[in-house]
Design a protein around this motif. Structure first.
Motif, PDB file in Angstrom:
ATOM      1  N   VAL A   1       0.857  -1.184   0.000  1.00 57.89           N
ATOM      2  CA  VAL A   1       0.000   0.000   0.000  1.00 57.89           C
ATOM      3  C   VAL A   1       0.890   1.231   0.000  1.00 57.89           C
ATOM      4  N   GLY A   2       0.783   2.028  -1.056  1.00 58.69           N
ATOM      5  CA  GLY A   2       1.534   3.275  -1.121  1.00 58.69           C
ATOM      6  C   GLY A   2       0.666   4.426  -0.653  1.00 58.69           C
ATOM      7  N   TYR A   3       1.199   5.289   0.205  1.00 57.68           N
ATOM      8  CA  TYR A   3       0.397   6.367   0.787  1.00 57.68           C
ATOM      9  C   TYR A   3       1.179   7.676   0.825  1.00 57.68           C
ATOM     10  N   THR A   4       0.429   8.760   1.039  1.00 57.20           N
ATOM     11  CA  THR A   4       1.001  10.089   1.202  1.00 57.20           C
ATOM     12  C   THR A   4       0.495  10.670   2.513  1.00 57.20           C
ATOM     13  N   THR A   5       1.375  11.303   3.278  1.00 57.27           N
ATOM     14  CA  THR A   5       0.993  11.931   4.539  1.00 57.27           C
ATOM     15  C   THR A   5       0.550  13.370   4.305  1.00 57.27           C
ATOM     16  N   ALA A   6       0.123  14.032   5.378  1.00 56.79           N
ATOM     17  CA  ALA A   6      -0.365  15.408   5.269  1.00 56.79           C
ATOM     18  C   ALA A   6       0.715  16.366   4.781  1.00 56.79           C
ATOM     19  N   ASP A   7       1.979  16.058   5.085  1.00 53.59           N
ATOM     20  CA  ASP A   7       3.065  16.946   4.639  1.00 53.59           C
ATOM     21  C   ASP A   7       3.686  16.471   3.331  1.00 53.59           C
ATOM     22  N   ALA A   8       2.938  15.631   2.593  1.00 47.25           N
ATOM     23  CA  ALA A   8       3.334  15.165   1.250  1.00 47.25           C
ATOM     24  C   ALA A   8       4.473  14.153   1.276  1.00 47.25           C
ATOM     25  N   THR A   9       4.786  13.625   2.454  1.00 47.37           N
ATOM     26  CA  THR A   9       5.767  12.542   2.535  1.00 47.37           C
ATOM     27  C   THR A   9       5.119  11.252   2.024  1.00 47.37           C
TER      28      THR A   9
END
Length: 392
Positions: free
Chosen positions: A145-153
């Motif tokens: 599962v590839g994801y992005t955090t709130a700070d675009a990490t």
């Protein structure tokens, strides 16, 4: 938002921390299965949205130690009535149902989610927020599962299985290549929580039929006994219906007697789809809740069906993770997808019946409703179906 670090690997990733996702996480936590629950929102639902919990769902949640808390915070409504103007066409009673919960429990979704979350926390679980899933790759016996955090990490987590409980616009479903077959109703729906004077007893959910559309009014928990949920079909609903909008709607469609809307606590509009996923499983990816099925709010069965999905799926996953054969998971679609198809068909019939506009069709409908629901066996069957007890 949680500060708990996200691991790089786990047994099960659950995408979506609504009622279905939370239920799945609770069942897995109780079984001692390592899992990660993620959600794209920075906090859980803070609006009431789905407000009905049926008897079968309470039975399922009782097994998880949750039903007692829900019942304590909701309002028990044992009667469902259908009206057309001043005429009562049908009365459905839940009091004689063969269950420990012979009623509809009215409770706002944000409260339901908080009770579920509290139980998850008791079991040592948490929700990782806000994380947006970008891709789901099922290959080489694992799912990434590839994801992005709130700070675009960006980051990834691998798992044996993934549950997509991420709603109607499910990224998990799309990434798995699973179709979502169905259509959209032409009318829009108004959804509002209001404080008002209402002449119908608070022991009743009222469905009002009219040429202008269908309106459902149900009591919500409130010490002053003035809080109600209003759901209504409107050709073109405003984005955020006002007090005047709701007052005008109820004046035109409501019962005889004074109806005075004092305050709109929350309101929204939405389009209703009736769709079911072509499959509930694609390899190591499985769907639950609105990611697997959406339908008319008639009968208030959407969230209920999703919670029941998640409970069965998580129990099957726990058996497989403990060493059971992977083929056990095929039981999930075999059992739950036909139930979703039945719910979609049932709520579609209710919606189309309720929104008839021609005078001859309405007269025929009203006559049929009175005659059929005058038969005790028909009333009992309708109560049983609305309570979802057939899903046992």
């Amino acid at each position: 938002m949680t500060a708990t670090p996200l691991p790089e690997a786990t047994s099960v990733v659950i995408v979506g921390a609504g009622p279905a996702g939370l239920t799945a996480a609770i069942v897995l936590a109780e079984a001692g299965v390592d899992h990660v629950l993620i959600d794209r929102l920075s906090e859980g639902a803070n609006t009431s949205r789905a407000a009905v919990v049926h008897a079968r769902t309470l039975e399922v949640l009782d097994e998880l130690g949750i039903a007692k808390d829900l019942v304590a915070r909701g309002i028990q409504v044992p009667t469902f009535k259908v009206h057309d103007g001043p005429k009562t066409l049908a009365t459905i009673e839940f009091g004689d149902l063969p269950t420990a919960y012979p009623y509809t429990l009215m409770i706002p979704q944000d409260v339901t989610e908080q009770v579920l979350l509290d139980r998850l926390h008791q079991l040592g679980g948490t929700v990782h927020r806000p994380l947006t899933v970008e891709r789901v790759d099922d290959e080489n016996g694992r799912v990434t599962v590839g994801y992005t955090t709130a700070d675009a990490t960006t980051g990834t987590i691998t798992a044996d299985y993934v549950i997509g409980a991420d709603g109607m616009h499910s990224v998990v479903r799309a990434q798995a290549g699973i179709g979502f077959t169905g259509d959209t109703y032409p009318a829009s729906f108004v959804l509002a929580d209001v404080r008002m004077s209402w002449p119908t007893p608070r022991s009743e959910v009222s469905l009002h039929l009219s040429p202008e559309g269908v309106t459902v009014v149900a009591p919500l928990p409130d010490a002053a006994q003035e809080r109600y949920r209003v759901v209504a079909t409107v050709d073109e609903a405003p984005e955020h219906p006002t007090r005047d909008d709701i007052q005008t709607l109820l004046d035109a469609r409501g019962p005889a007697g004074e109806v005075r809307v004092d305050e709109v606590l929350w309101s929204s509009r939405f389009r209703v789809h009736h769709r079911v996923a072509d499959h509930y499983r694609a390899g190591r990816v499985l769907l639950a809740g609105d990611a697997a099925h959406v339908h008319s709010p008639a009968g208030g069965q959407g969230m209920n069906t999703g919670i029941q999905d998640a409970a069965l799926l998580a129990r099957l996953l726990a058996k497989v993770v403990a060493g059971g054969p992977d083929a056990l998971l095929d039981e999930y679609e075999t059992v739950r997808r036909p139930i979703a198809l039945d719910v979609v068909a049932f709520t579609d019939r209710m919606t189309r019946m309720a929104t008839l506009q021609s005078a001859p069709a309405r007269t025929a409908r009203n006559t049929a409703l009175r005659l059929l629901t005058g038969i005790p066996a028909v009333r009992s069957k309708l109560a049983y179906q609305l309570a979802e007890l057939a899903n046992r």
